[in-house]
Scaffold this active site. Structure first.
Site: not given
Length: 832
Positions: A112-116
């Site tokens: 997910a975008a919040r993790y990368i």
């Protein structure tokens, strides 16, 4: 109102519908799907990079934050922006990534975008951004400015590739190698010809014969590397472009389920590198399986490029070469603009530094201490003081120059300050001189720019996809037998559905079946559930087109004259489902029929009827006495008396001439089409000897489906067990060359035997099968070159194939060897 009337209504909804559709189509083409030729980016990619540049502080940013920043410029949802960021990150060129970004080889999705996290790469910062050369426009909501196109100083479109589908239009530009792009750019700048072919992150092999410079109508064949681990196991080491490991495995399982290939299981061992293991079924040839994998699975795919770009608000369809030329010419123009801007800045700085030096050195600053009536008169006094030094300057002094000088803090001026200003002026003059030189030698400057890109960013960007021509694989020839053919001889039917009748042979569903009847009729049909041939079938088999080895032997009686004839013939090509007569005359009858794979001519016993007037009621007939003729020929008369029965008596030898076999080292294949090097004339029972550079030899048959690694072969020829092999190999442990002479003592086929001394770095240098080979050895360089001729027969005796051999010479880097032999017309070629 009909649809036609509706659309032709200019004043109503029809007109609006037509205009809106054109507006929508234009928008999708220009603003969504097709990249611009100037920077190689689609709008969403450009918006992302611009947003990342605004956020850039050298640290990584959460992709979720980048998406939010990009939405100020991109009028669409966060999902499309996030997907575009991941695609850019996986290209490993413009964006540095951290975290789980997925894998193009396996098809795994990114986290997910919040993790990368991501940031612009140093390469992107160097080639894609320069606010001084960027043309700007308002964003979609007019709140911010965004670049019309980025000032891209690199053929990004060719390096990354692009793919998109618009309304009535599509683009597919394949990625190319970073270093090769730079090399091609240099060649274009130098006015030389260049060639560019794709290079994929996923590796594999490509055949670019029909690439057509990436234009519409071109075609690219892509294959994976398949290694033969052993006779029962194959390893796939990469995936084709656009295919994931799971898709590839699914295609292999599907081909196995359809009977196209026969395997026991497929295992995905992919980790850091791709590895798919295929375990073959018992008794299945790995070479035929490799061909079948290319023919029936996604181990080989065809890619059709379609280069479409936006140039001046219009779609164009250039070639790959055109795209590179446009980009390089644009880059040269951008470099020129940057140099001109740099020159102007240097000249302004030189002018001001010179003013500053004069201002303090000539004590003009003291005008500020004088009691002038107004500030304007102070400025006039300073300007007047500079009049005496105007010749030292390169342009006129303007009011802003004087104001800027007066803003500097005035303190005690030391000699060191003046020297520092002099040093600055000298440095600026050197820089100006260099910039002018670069402007006058713009091509050399651009060449140096691309060469520096390779030096700084070309590490670990070597070509991953091997370029090589592919041989044509006929699906029919490599399809595994996946069905059974049955025959009902009396009623005249053959097919796969006659399970209660006589089994004939196994076949693939791509095969053709040939059948002959007692009435002298022949027919060729496709494999089907049930096909009618004709009553009283005498032979059924698989038909191979243009087969000039399989010989049909037949004895038949002419129904009109009662005379019996014998003939031998080939069947090379016919029309399917058409009935052909092979026996002359009406009511003819076949007494004997046989099919012989290598032209064998048997002996048969003929029994005449008891009531005939012949003196001998039985006698032998040898088919060897007949020449092979056309299938429509009458044949040779056997007897005028009625025949009761013909029985097989004795097998015969092949009567066909020895066939020439050729080795095509381009594809590593044997053939009979005179491609490559002639390796000899072969009878049906002859074998082939292959000697490899790693010190192995192998005896194999004449099967044309075999695959060889031509780069590793030193010798390939007809095997003669009486020939003596002379081999020279490097013994790394003792740092010497050893020589041995031996005969092949093994008989098993398709097994490799290691015949040199075992050890790391040991390798076979050269080999010969001449009776008395003479070895020429040369060492040294320049005037120190020494040559020696060695008669190997006198140097070493014949020994066992496992023997170590005798010392020939010490190892030196300059030592070279070759055989002093006169090549004969039928002598095999040596592959070095």
């Amino acid at each position: 109102m009909t649809t036609k009337d509706f659309l032709s209504n200019e004043s109503g909804i029809g007109s609006q519908y037509r205009n809106w559709f054109l507006d929508y189509a234009s928008y999708v083409i220009l603003e969504r799907a097709v990249p611009a030729v100037q920077d190689g980016l689609k709008p969403v990619q450009r918006h992302i990079l611009h947003a990342m540049k605004e956020m850039d502080d050298g640290r990584l940013n959460k992709v979720a934050n980048i998406i939010g920043q990009s939405m100020q410029y991109h009028p669409h949802g966060d999902a499309s922006i996030g997907e575009a960021i991941v695609n850019l990150g996986l290209k490993d060129l413009l964006i540095e990534t951290q975290g789980n970004w997925g894998d193009v080889r396996t098809g795994d999705d990114a986290a997910a975008a919040r993790y990368i996290e991501a940031r612009l790469s140093k390469f992107a910062l160097e080639v894609a951004f320069n606010s001084k050369t960027t043309e700007w426009q308002l964003s979609y909501d007019s709140r911010k400015s965004e670049p019309i196109t980025l000032p891209m100083k690199f053929p990004l479109l060719l390096a990354q590739g692009a793919e998109g589908i618009a309304v009535g239009l599509a683009t597919k530009i394949l990625p190319h190698n970073f270093c090769e792009i730079c090399a091609a750019a240099v060649k274009h700048l130098r006015g030389k010809k260049f060639e560019l072919v794709p290079d994929f992150q996923t590796g594999g092999m490509i055949d670019v014969v029909n690439y057509n410079e990436g234009k519409r109508g071109g075609r690219l064949r892509v294959r994976v590397h398949i290694e033969e681990l052993d006779k029962k196991t194959l390893l796939i080491k990469d995936v084709p472009f656009g295919v994931t490991t799971s898709q590839l495995i699914d295609s292999i399982i599907k081909a196995n389920d359809q009977g196209k290939i026969k395997i026991r299981k497929v295992t995905d061992n992919t980790a850091a590198e791709v590895e798919i293991q295929i375990d073959l079924a018992q008794g299945i040839s790995p070479d035929i399986t490799i061909d079948a994998l290319y023919a029936f699975t996604e181990c080989e795919i065809s890619v059709s490029p379609n280069a479409c770009v936006i140039n001046k608000q219009r779609p164009e369809f250039p070639s790959v070469q055109d795209l590179l030329k446009i980009s390089v010419d644009d880059t040269k123009g951008l470099l020129k603009r940057e140099l001109e801007i740099r020159l102007s800045e240097l000249q302004d700085k030189w002018h001001y530094t010179s003013l500053e030096k004069i201002f303090f050195e000539e004590k003009i600053y003291k005008e500020l201490e004088k009691k002038h009536e107004t500030w304007e008169k102070v400025l006039v006094a300073i300007a007047k003081a500079f009049e005496a030094f105007r010749k030292q300057l390169k342009r006129n002094i303007i009011r802003e120059d004087i104001i800027k000088l007066t803003e500097k803090p005035v303190r005690r001026i030391y000699k060191l300050d003046i020297e520092e200003l002099n040093a600055q002026i000298l440095s600026l003059e050197a820089d100006i001189k260099q910039v002018k030189f670069d402007l006058n030698n713009l091509v050399d400057f651009a060449v140096n720019y691309y060469e520096n890109l390779v030096k700084r960013y070309g590490k670990n960007r070597e070509r991953k996809t091997e370029i090589r021509p592919f041989e044509a694989i006929e699906a029919k020839q490599v399809a595994m037998a996946n069905t059974k053919i049955y025959v009902n001889r009396a009623e005249g039917f053959i097919g796969t559905g006659l399970r209660k009748d006589e089994f004939v042979t196994e076949a693939s569903d791509l095969d053709d079946i040939i059948a002959f009847t007692r009435a002298g009729k022949m027919k060729i049909v496709k494999v089907a559930e049930k096909s009618f041939i004709g009553r009283d079938i005498v032979y059924v088999g698989i038909f191979h087109k243009n087969d000039e080895r399989t010989t049909y032997n037949m004895i038949y009686v002419d129904g009109k004259t009662g005379i019996s004839y014998a003939k031998r013939f080939f069947v090379t090509g016919v029309t399917r489902e058409k009935e052909y007569e092979i026996a002359k005359g009406e009511k003819s009858k076949v007494h004997y029929f046989s099919a012989n794979a290598n032209g064998e001519a048997e002996v048969v016993r003929i029994f005449l009827t008891a009531g005939c007037s012949a003196r001998h009621k039985e006698f032998d007939f040898q088919f060897e006495s007949l020449e092979i003729k056309a299938r429509t020929s009458l044949g040779n008369q056997v007897t005028k008396y009625p025949i009761r029965v013909v029985k097989f008596k004795q097998s015969g030898k092949a009567t066909l001439h020895k066939r020439d076999l050729w080795f095509d080292d381009t594809f590593g294949r044997l053939n009979t089409e005179e491609k490559g090097t002639l390796i000899g004339k072969f009878a049906a029972e002859d074998r082939i000897l292959v000697i490899y550079a790693d010190g192995n030899y192998e005896i194999t048959d004449q099967e044309l489906s075999q695959r060889f690694d031509a780069d590793k072969i030193l010798l390939i020829e007809r095997f003669d067990p009486e020939k003596i092999i002379t081999a020279v190999y490097l013994d790394s442990e003792k740092a010497q060359y050893s020589i041995k002479r031996f005969k092949i003592e093994t008989n098993s086929l398709h097994n490799k035997f290691f015949f040199i001394k075992e050890g790391e770095g040991n390798r076979l240098e050269t080999v010969s099968t001449e009776e008395e080979p003479v070895l020429i050895m040369q060492s040294g360089r320049g005037s120190q070159i020494r040559k020696a001729k060695i008669k190997t027969v006198k140097l070493v005796d014949v020994m066992g194939w496992k023997a170590v051999g005798a010392k020939l010479a010490d190892y030196t880097k300059t030592l070279t060897m070759e055989w002093d032999v006169k090549k004969k017309p039928d002598q095999p070629e040596l592959f070095d």
